[in-house]
Design an enzyme around this catalytic site. Structure first.
Site, mmCIF file in Angstrom:
data_model
loop_
_atom_site.group_PDB
_atom_site.id
_atom_site.type_symbol
_atom_site.label_atom_id
_atom_site.label_comp_id
_atom_site.label_asym_id
_atom_site.label_seq_id
_atom_site.Cartn_x
_atom_site.Cartn_y
_atom_site.Cartn_z
ATOM 1 N N SER A 261 -4.395 7.104 3.191
ATOM 2 C CA SER A 261 -5.508 6.156 3.209
ATOM 3 C C SER A 261 -6.228 6.228 4.340
ATOM 4 C CB SER A 261 -4.631 4.761 2.987
ATOM 5 O OG SER A 261 -5.757 4.081 2.139
ATOM 6 N N HIS A 402 -2.663 3.828 -5.606
ATOM 7 C CA HIS A 402 -2.794 4.360 -4.079
ATOM 8 C C HIS A 402 -1.462 4.056 -3.463
ATOM 9 C CE1 HIS A 402 -5.324 4.320 -0.708
ATOM 10 N NE2 HIS A 402 -4.702 3.282 -0.129
HETATM 11 C C1 GCU Z 1 -9.118 -0.289 1.985
HETATM 12 C C2 GCU Z 1 -10.244 0.541 2.453
HETATM 13 C C3 GCU Z 1 -10.031 2.260 2.490
HETATM 14 C C4 GCU Z 1 -8.653 2.377 3.034
HETATM 15 C C5 GCU Z 1 -7.572 1.483 2.640
HETATM 16 C C6 GCU Z 1 -6.078 1.690 3.149
HETATM 17 O O1 GCU Z 1 -8.888 -0.144 0.728
HETATM 18 O O2 GCU Z 1 -11.188 0.182 1.721
HETATM 19 O O3 GCU Z 1 -10.911 2.900 2.894
HETATM 20 O O4 GCU Z 1 -8.274 3.787 3.016
HETATM 21 O O5 GCU Z 1 -8.055 0.379 2.644
HETATM 22 O O6 GCU Z 1 -6.054 2.200 4.330
HETATM 23 O O7 GCU Z 1 -5.139 1.297 2.682
#
Ligand code: GCU
Length: 421
Positions: A261, A402
Site C-alpha cells: 500500500s 487490500h
Molecule cells: C489509503 C490511501 C491509499 C493507500 C492506503 C494504505 O487507502 O488512499 O493510497 O495506499 O491508504 O496505505 O493502506
C-alpha cells in the site's frame, strides 16, 4: 415555470459536481487517455538502446518524478552511529538468528534514530534479505517476546492497544499473518523490517521525523520540490542499505525491497531512486505507486493530495484533476527499476488501488526491460486471478481485498528464489 428551470439548473449543477467527485469504479467510465511512451524522450526522440536509456531518458524521468511527485531529499545525512541493541543466536524454532540494530542520525542540533529488526537463516555465506517497513511496530510482525517496542509516535488504534499515540505490548504479533518469517527463512532469505513511523510519523506535520534534520535557516516545511513523507520513508530504506553494506552476514547485492500500500509506493520509489536495491515488490500500491494515474480509476491524484497532502511534494498538486498535463505516468516509475526484477501485485477486491492500472503499468514498462533482453509482461489482457506471471517483470492478482497475505508471500519467495540463488 421559472422556479422549475432554476431547480433543474441547480440540480444538474450539483449532480454534475458530485459526479466529478465520485471515484470511477467501472472500466466503462475510464476516460480516454494517452500514455507517454517510456522509450521516447520529452523532446520526442526515440530511445533505441540501453546506453541512450541510461544517459538520456532515465535521468529525465527520474528528475521529473523527483521534482514533481515524491520530492528531492535536500542534502545528505549519513549514519552517525550504529548500535547492536540486541542479538540472539537462535530464534524461530532454532531456524534463525535475530538482531536489532539501531541507526542514529544527527544534524542541525536535531537527532533521529530507527531500529532495524533482522532475522537471518543459518545458511552459508552472506544472506539475501527482504527489506520492508511495517505499519504498527516491529513487535507486531511476530510473537517473539524479545522484539523491542518502538517509542515513536503511532496513530491511535485502540483495538491494537495503541492509545495516546504509543505502541504497547497488546499488539505483539498482531500482524504476524502478513509476515510469514519462517517461510522466508526456510527458503534461505533473511528479513529486515523497520517501523516506518520512526523515520517520519504518518501525519501531516513536518516538524517531526527526519525532515527537520535537513532544514536550512528557519525553514518550517519542505519547499515545493522537496521531500514528502514517501520520499522520507524511501530515504530510510536507503540508509538501511548503507548499514547492510557494512554487515558481513547480509548480501547487499541481494536486497529485495518490498512494501504494501503506501509502503508499496515507498518501495517503488526507493527502488527507482536507489539502484543498489536488487529487486522491488509493490503489493497493492495503487495511486502514486504502480497504478496508472491517467486512468483516474479508484483513487485519483486529486483525492490522494487531499487526503494525504504530505505524502508527495507540493508540486504534485499541480496535477490534481489535471492528469492530462502529466508528462509521465507510473509505468515509467517501474521502468526506472529496469533491468532489476520488479513484482507488481494486486487484489481482486481492491478497486481503490486500480488493479488493472497496476497491471498496465507493468505491461507498459516492459519495453524498457526488453531493451536489456529481459522478459516482462507481454499480454495486455490481465491474467486470471491467482495465476501469476513471473518474469523479470512479474504480476499477479489474487482473490480477496487490500492486504499482504501468505499467498502473496509464497509468490514473492518463489519468484525471488529464481534470481538470488
Ligand atoms: C489509503 C490511501 C491509499 C493507500 C492506503 C494504505 O487507502 O488512499 O493510497 O495506499 O491508504 O496505505 O493502506
Amino acid at each position: 415555470m421559472n422556479k422549475l428551470i432554476l431547480f433543474l439548473f441547480f440540480f444538474s449543477l450539483i449532480s454534475g459536481v458530485s459526479a466529478q467527485f465520485q471515484p470511477i469504479e467501472k472500466e466503462s467510465e475510464v476516460p480516454e487517455y494517452k500514455l507517454p511512451d517510456a522509450l521516447k524522450t520529452f523532446n520526442g526522440k526515440k530511445i533505441k538502446n540501453t546506453k541512450k536509456w541510461e544517459s538520456k531518458r532515465r535521468p529525465e524521468l527520474l528528475n521529473f518524478f523527483t521534482q514533481n511527485m515524491y520530492g528531492e531529499v535536500p542534502g545528505t545525512l549519513d549514519i552517525s552511529s550504529v548500535e547492536l541493541v540486541e542479538k540472539s543466536t537462535t530464534t524461530l524454532n532454532g531456524k534463525a538468528e535475530r538482531k536489532q540494530v539501531d541507526l542514529s542520525f544527527k544534524n542541525n542540533g536535531k537527532s533521529l534514530h530507527f531500529t532495524i529488526l533482522i532475522y537471518l537463516p543459518f545458511t552459508e555465506g552472506k544472506k539475501p534479505v527482504f527489506l520492508g517497513y511495517n505499519f504498527s511496530g516491529n513487535h507486531t510482525i511476530t510473537d517473539d517476546v524479545n522484539v523491542i517496542i518502538s517509542e515513536a509516535w503511532a496513530p491511535d488504534y485502540p483495538a491494537l492497544g495503541i492509545i495516546n499515540n504509543q505502541l504497547t505490548e497488546q499488539s505483539r504479533g498482531a500482524r504476524a499473518d502478513s509476515w510469514p518469517v519462517e517461510k522466508m527463512i526456510d527458503a534461505g532469505f533473511g528479513l529486515a523490517t523497520i517501523y516506518y513511523g520512526e523515520i517520519d510519523p504518518d501525519t501531516d506535520d513536518f516538524s517531526d521525523g527526519v525532515h527537520p534534520l535537513l532544514y536550512v535557516d528557519d525553514q518550517q516545511q519542505p519547499a515545493e520540490n522537496e521531500w514528502g513523507a514517501i520520499s522520507a520513508w524511501a530515504w530510510g530504506l536507503s540508509r538501511a542499505m548503507d548499514y547492510f553494506e557494512t554487515d558481513d552476514n547480509i548480501d547487499e547485492t541481494k536486497v529485495i525491497v518490498f512494501g504494501h500500500s503506501r509502503l508499496g509506493k515507498t518501495a517503488l520509489w526507493a527502488g527507482a531512486s536507489d539502484q543498489r536495491f536488487a529487486a522491488v515488490i509493490s503489493n497493492n500500491s495503487g495511486c502514486g505507486g504502480a497504478a496508472l494515474s491517467k486512468r483516474r480509476f479508484g483513487e485519483t491524484i486529486w483525492r490522494i493530495n487531499r487526503s494525504f497532502p504530505y505524502w508527495f511534494c507540493k508540486n504534485f498538486k499541480n496535477y490534481s484533476k489535471n492528469e492530462e498535463k502529466l508528462p509521465v505516468d507510473q509505468h515509467e516509475l517501474i521502468a526506472l527499476i529496469a533491468p532489476r526484477p520488479v513484482y507488481v501485485a494486486s487484489a481482486e477486491e481492491d478497486l481503490w488501488a486500480d488493479p488493472k492500472g497496476e497491471f498496465l503499468s507493468a505491461y507498459f514498462a516492459t519495453p524498457v526491460y526488453k531493451l536489456y533482453g529481459k522478459d516482462g509482461i507481454d499480454q495486455d489482457e490481465m491474467p486470471e486471478v491467482n495465476h501469476p506471471i513471473q518474469n523479470t517483470v512479474a504480476y499477479h492478482i489474487r482473490t480477496g481485498g487490500h492486504a499482504i497475505t501468505t499467498y502473496d508471500w509464497e509468490q514473492y519467495i518463489k519468484w525471488a528464489t529464481t534470481f538470488v540463488k
